[in-house]
Each structure stands twice: as C-alpha cells, then as structure tokens.
Design a protein around this motif. Structure first.
Motif, mmCIF file in Angstrom:
data_model
loop_
_atom_site.group_PDB
_atom_site.id
_atom_site.type_symbol
_atom_site.label_atom_id
_atom_site.label_comp_id
_atom_site.label_asym_id
_atom_site.label_seq_id
_atom_site.Cartn_x
_atom_site.Cartn_y
_atom_site.Cartn_z
ATOM 1 N N GLN A 1 0.769 -1.207 -0.030
ATOM 2 C CA GLN A 1 0.044 0.172 0.095
ATOM 3 C C GLN A 1 0.939 1.395 -0.120
ATOM 4 O OE1 GLN A 1 -2.497 -0.457 3.264
ATOM 5 N NE2 GLN A 1 -3.726 -2.039 2.849
ATOM 6 N N ALA A 2 1.919 1.442 0.744
ATOM 7 C CA ALA A 2 2.775 2.468 0.907
ATOM 8 C C ALA A 2 3.303 2.679 -0.432
ATOM 9 C CB ALA A 2 3.810 2.332 2.028
ATOM 10 N N LEU A 3 3.820 1.538 -0.855
ATOM 11 C CA LEU A 3 4.874 1.889 -2.172
ATOM 12 C C LEU A 3 3.813 2.187 -3.385
ATOM 13 C CD1 LEU A 3 7.125 -1.464 -2.050
ATOM 14 C CD2 LEU A 3 7.591 1.058 -1.630
ATOM 15 N N ARG A 4 2.706 1.769 -3.423
ATOM 16 C CA ARG A 4 1.699 2.068 -4.377
ATOM 17 C C ARG A 4 1.230 3.675 -4.195
ATOM 18 N NH1 ARG A 4 -2.202 -1.872 -6.619
ATOM 19 N NH2 ARG A 4 -1.796 -3.920 -6.075
ATOM 20 N N ALA A 5 1.341 4.129 -2.897
ATOM 21 C CA ALA A 5 0.823 5.581 -2.458
ATOM 22 C C ALA A 5 2.154 6.280 -3.309
ATOM 23 C CB ALA A 5 0.378 5.621 -1.213
ATOM 24 N N ALA A 6 3.046 6.097 -2.875
ATOM 25 C CA ALA A 6 4.425 6.637 -3.508
ATOM 26 C C ALA A 6 4.680 6.561 -4.836
ATOM 27 C CB ALA A 6 5.784 6.195 -2.824
ATOM 28 N N GLY A 7 3.790 5.590 -5.500
ATOM 29 C CA GLY A 7 4.030 5.738 -6.868
ATOM 30 C C GLY A 7 5.300 5.048 -7.465
ATOM 31 N N ALA A 8 5.739 4.016 -6.536
ATOM 32 C CA ALA A 8 7.064 3.104 -7.006
ATOM 33 C C ALA A 8 6.994 2.757 -7.981
ATOM 34 C CB ALA A 8 7.047 2.205 -5.699
ATOM 35 N N GLU A 9 8.016 2.710 -9.035
ATOM 36 C CA GLU A 9 8.045 2.313 -10.357
ATOM 37 C C GLU A 9 8.809 1.099 -10.096
ATOM 38 O OE1 GLU A 9 9.876 5.143 -12.885
ATOM 39 O OE2 GLU A 9 8.243 6.828 -12.261
ATOM 40 N N ARG A 10 10.018 0.756 -9.354
ATOM 41 C CA ARG A 10 10.893 -0.302 -9.449
ATOM 42 C C ARG A 10 10.512 -1.270 -8.267
ATOM 43 N NH1 ARG A 10 17.083 0.267 -8.378
ATOM 44 N NH2 ARG A 10 17.619 -2.018 -7.762
ATOM 45 N N PRO A 11 10.099 -2.618 -8.487
ATOM 46 C CA PRO A 11 9.759 -3.488 -7.256
ATOM 47 C C PRO A 11 10.763 -3.414 -6.333
ATOM 48 C CG PRO A 11 8.813 -4.541 -9.408
ATOM 49 C CD PRO A 11 10.036 -3.326 -9.802
ATOM 50 N N MET A 12 10.243 -3.513 -4.953
ATOM 51 C CA MET A 12 11.211 -3.710 -3.936
ATOM 52 C C MET A 12 11.555 -5.163 -3.866
ATOM 53 S SD MET A 12 11.227 -1.951 -0.255
ATOM 54 C CE MET A 12 10.459 -3.100 0.812
ATOM 55 N N GLU A 13 12.600 -5.569 -3.487
ATOM 56 C CA GLU A 13 13.112 -7.007 -3.298
ATOM 57 C C GLU A 13 12.943 -7.167 -1.674
ATOM 58 O OE1 GLU A 13 16.015 -8.577 -6.638
ATOM 59 O OE2 GLU A 13 17.086 -7.103 -5.206
ATOM 60 N N VAL A 14 12.562 -8.431 -1.376
ATOM 61 C CA VAL A 14 12.150 -8.594 -0.021
ATOM 62 C C VAL A 14 12.580 -10.074 0.072
ATOM 63 C CG1 VAL A 14 10.272 -6.958 0.523
ATOM 64 C CG2 VAL A 14 9.741 -9.345 -0.303
ATOM 65 N N LEU A 15 12.804 -10.573 1.535
ATOM 66 C CA LEU A 15 13.109 -11.950 1.775
ATOM 67 C C LEU A 15 11.945 -12.197 2.799
ATOM 68 C CD1 LEU A 15 17.050 -11.690 2.430
ATOM 69 C CD2 LEU A 15 15.861 -12.341 0.355
ATOM 70 N N VAL A 16 11.397 -13.509 2.828
ATOM 71 C CA VAL A 16 10.821 -13.933 3.797
ATOM 72 C C VAL A 16 11.676 -14.312 5.193
ATOM 73 C CG1 VAL A 16 9.072 -15.821 4.692
ATOM 74 C CG2 VAL A 16 8.814 -14.784 2.393
ATOM 75 N N GLU A 17 11.268 -13.688 6.337
ATOM 76 C CA GLU A 17 11.929 -14.002 7.334
ATOM 77 C C GLU A 17 11.653 -15.256 8.033
ATOM 78 O OE1 GLU A 17 13.572 -12.018 11.570
ATOM 79 O OE2 GLU A 17 12.332 -10.891 10.229
ATOM 80 N N LEU A 18 12.377 -16.048 8.665
ATOM 81 C CA LEU A 18 11.980 -17.230 9.379
ATOM 82 C C LEU A 18 12.558 -17.134 10.585
ATOM 83 C CD1 LEU A 18 10.618 -19.989 9.393
ATOM 84 C CD2 LEU A 18 12.665 -20.993 8.933
#
Length: 420
Positions: free
Chosen positions: A158-175
C-alpha cells in the motif's frame, strides 16, 4: 561506495565535539592533524581506540574464511556505523553491507553504498516513499528488506503504491524461531507470506532471511543444537519454495541469509550446499572486524575450533585512576557513557607504561568504573579489554586508530568517524 565521499571525511574540522581529542587538534582537519604524527599519550581519558594491525588481520581472516566456505559476506554495518570501515570491508571482498533500520540506511546512501541488506521489516510509509525514490532514481542501487507476515506485505504494498513506486522492492521472507526475535514462527506462515509477496506488484521475492543468534547465546551443546535445528528449517523452507516455483531466479538473484558473528561456521556448513541450486548464501557477521576481549572472544567459531586464523581484538578502552578512597578500591574515569557493559564489564590489562594490572572491574556508573583489588595507582592510565563492539562504537563519534596498541608509545594513524 562513493569513495570520494568517504575521503571527504578527512577534511572535517576537529573541535570540542570529539571527546578525548586534545585541544591542540581543534581547528585542524583530520588530515592536517594526522600529519602532525600524534601519539596516544596526547589523548585524554576516557578513550576508545582501535588497533590497525588487528583490523587488517580480521579483515583478511574473515574474507579468506568466507571464500573457503563458499559463502558471501554482507557485514552488519550497525556494529560500527563507520563508512570508512565499511569501505575497507567492501574492498576486502564483502558483497554488500547489512543495516538494521531507516536511519542507518540513510547514512549508507549518503556515502553511496550500492547494495544493502536491510535485516528488518520497513513499514514506515514516509521511509518507504523515500526508499522507493532512491530505487527509482538509481538503477545501480539494490536494497533487500525482510517481511514476516501477510499484514506487513500488505502495508508495504500500500505504501509503495501510494508513493508511485516504479521499481519493485526486493524482500526476503524472514523465518524466526520460538523465543526468538521477529520472523515467521512456522513454515506454513512463511509460505503464506511468500504467496502474499508474489501477489503484490510492488514487491519481488528474493529469498529467505533469518537470525540464528536470537535463539542461543553461548556454545553449549543445547545452544548449538538449537541453531542447527533452526538452520534445517530454513533449508526446508528454501526447498519448499524452490519446488513450488516461488524462487526461480528468473527475475533476479535468489538469496538465503543468516549468520551473525557467533555461529557463522554452522550457518555456512548447513546452508552453503544450497549453492548447488543457484542460491547465494550470504552471512551477515559484523563484529568480526573489531572482535573483542569478552563475549566474541569466547564464542567466535574461529576461537571454538573452526578452521581459519583466530580473530584478534581490535578495540581497547583507556581510563585513568582518579581516586583510591579505600585500600581495595580504585575508581577509573570511564563508565557506561564510554565503554560497553551489556555483555560483560571491562577487564584491566596494562597501564599505559606497559605494566600488567591486577584487579577486577565489579561495577560501572555513568562516568566511573569500580576497580577492586588492584595495584593501579592514582594517576595511572589503565588499558581495558572490552566486550561487545556494537555497544562500544555507539558511544564515540571519532575513534583513534593506533599503529600498535602493544607499543610503548603508540602512534595515531587514523581517526574513524561514526554516524549513530
């Protein structure tokens, strides 16, 4: 990193802001002052120093160990928050720099760090908007963050959409693990988080992350077994996500990261075989560069028997005896505001003249240490062994680097600037 920006630190003017720095240095730049050939004897107390030889040894020892183990290293920058030391780590072959929060990330960007592992979940909308701007305007900048819940994925999206982000942010699933810190507590939750990432257009699943050090605090068999069990679960999660097509590497590198400064030998042994699937295994050990004379000296794999050169403590405290109000009690002029105490109290080693010192520090106040049963006399400066570099560096904005802490009159060959 931006080497020129790091180099600009040598042009900073010295003044009263930097504790223990002699007044004779005020008004000079760092470079100008170092050109005068200062020695340790010129500095006041209390004082924290680094040893150039030990720093260089630790850099080379850890780089060689990682190369032999077949793993990459993204040292945790929060340990020192010193861009010049980050530069040295990158020059020694580090793959990137790990950081813990947004303020630290902003320091890294100010000095041009181009690859960051953010070992935390960033949920602040303003911070995410800033990060989106950094990613969109600098295609060479990579920042990989963590998520451990479906709720977090939705908020970030939601925050990235609101910011108009053009490039996907990479994330890791944390265990995570029972009794640990953050991180999904079971594989089912972690798999659900990965599925949520796949559905979020502003995110890309880059792999898995975790921290085994939150599950153990010593090298007893029970602690080592807890670390081993956790790492086996991390491998199982990786294999499940590889099998269902969630981690293909088609759109970027696949990463599995764990490994603080206490159990990196186990992490490498269990996780390095994932490299056969094309996954990159990244350690995040940060304390190795400075090491210590307490917690890490006792628990480091390179002390416990892992193949490789043992690390050396590169930091020392220096404090002056200012009072002997009782026969068995000496008070030093350094305390909680100057030296770490969360992983063990300072330990007396030598006087500045090189004489071994007896006694034990039994307590610390804000500005004093209680040294008992010691032969240190009023006016003598005592060198202290310290435990835990993370809570040593955060008390100092400028740290002298000595050519040799064992010398009779060590020369100051550098001044390391920190940004906490």
């Amino acid at each position: 990193m931006d080497r020129a920006r790091v180099g600009e630190l040598g042009a900073e003017r010295l003044d009263w802001r930097f504790k223990a720095l002699p007044a004779a240095a005020w008004g000079l730049t760092v470079r100008e002052y170092l050109a005068t050939g200062p020695t340790l004897d010129e500095f006041g107390t209390p004082l924290l120093t680094l040893d150039a030889g030990a720093l260089d040894h630790n850099l080379r020892a850890m780089a060689a160990w990682c190369e032999r183990a077949g793993v990459r290293l993204a040292p945790h920058g929060k340990t020192t928050m010193a861009p010049a030391l980050w530069q040295a780590q990158l020059d020694a072959g580090a793959w990137g720099i790990t950081l813990a929060n947004l303020p630290q990330l902003r320091v890294a960007r100010a000095f041009g760090v181009q690859r960051v592992l953010l070992a935390n979940t960033l949920l602040d909308p303003a911070g995410l908007a800033w990060l989106a701007g950094e990613l969109d305007t600098d295609p060479e900048f990579d920042c990989i963050s963590w998520v451990d819940s479906v709720a977090a994925v939705k908020l970030i999206d939601q925050a990235l959409r609101a910011a108009g982000a053009e490039r996907p942010m990479e994330v890791l699933v944390e265990l995570g693990g029972p009794g640990g810190r953050t991180g999904a507590r079971d594989l089912a939750t972690a798999l659900a988080v990965a599925a949520a990432v796949a559905e979020a257009p502003t995110l890309r699943l880059a792999g898995l992350g975790g921290y085994e050090g939150a599950l153990a605090h010593d090298s007893t068999p029970a602690s080592l077994a807890a670390v081993e069990a956790y790492l086996a679960r991390l491998v199982e999660l990786h294999d499940r996500l590889r099998a269902d097509g969630s981690l293909t590497g088609d759109t970027g590198e696949v990463i599995v990261t764990a490994g603080g400064s206490a159990y990196f030998d186990q992490v490498a042994r269990v996780l390095a075989p994932l490299g056969r699937t094309g996954t990159s295994v990244v350690l995040r050990s940060g304390a190795y560069l400075v090491h210590d004379d307490g917690f890490y000296r006792a628990i480091s794999p390179l002390v416990r028997g892992a193949a490789g050169e043992p690390l050396r403590s590169a930091m020392h405290g220096w404090a002056r005896v200012v009072s002997r109000p009782e026969p068995a009690l000496a008070l030093l002029d350094g305390g909680k505001r100057d030296f770490p105490y969360d992983e063990g109290l300072p330990t007396p080693q030598l006087t500045r003249s090189g004489r071994p010192v007896t006694g034990t520090v039994t307590a610390v106040n804000d500005q004093h240490a209680f040294l008992r049963e010691s032969d240190a006399e009023v006016g003598e400066v005592v060198r202290l062994g310290l435990s835990h570099p993370c809570t040593a560096f955060d008390k100092w904005t400028l740290i002298p680097v000595l050519d040799d802490a064992e010398a009779a009159h060590p020369r100051v060959v550098n001044l390391v600037r920190t940004f906490f």
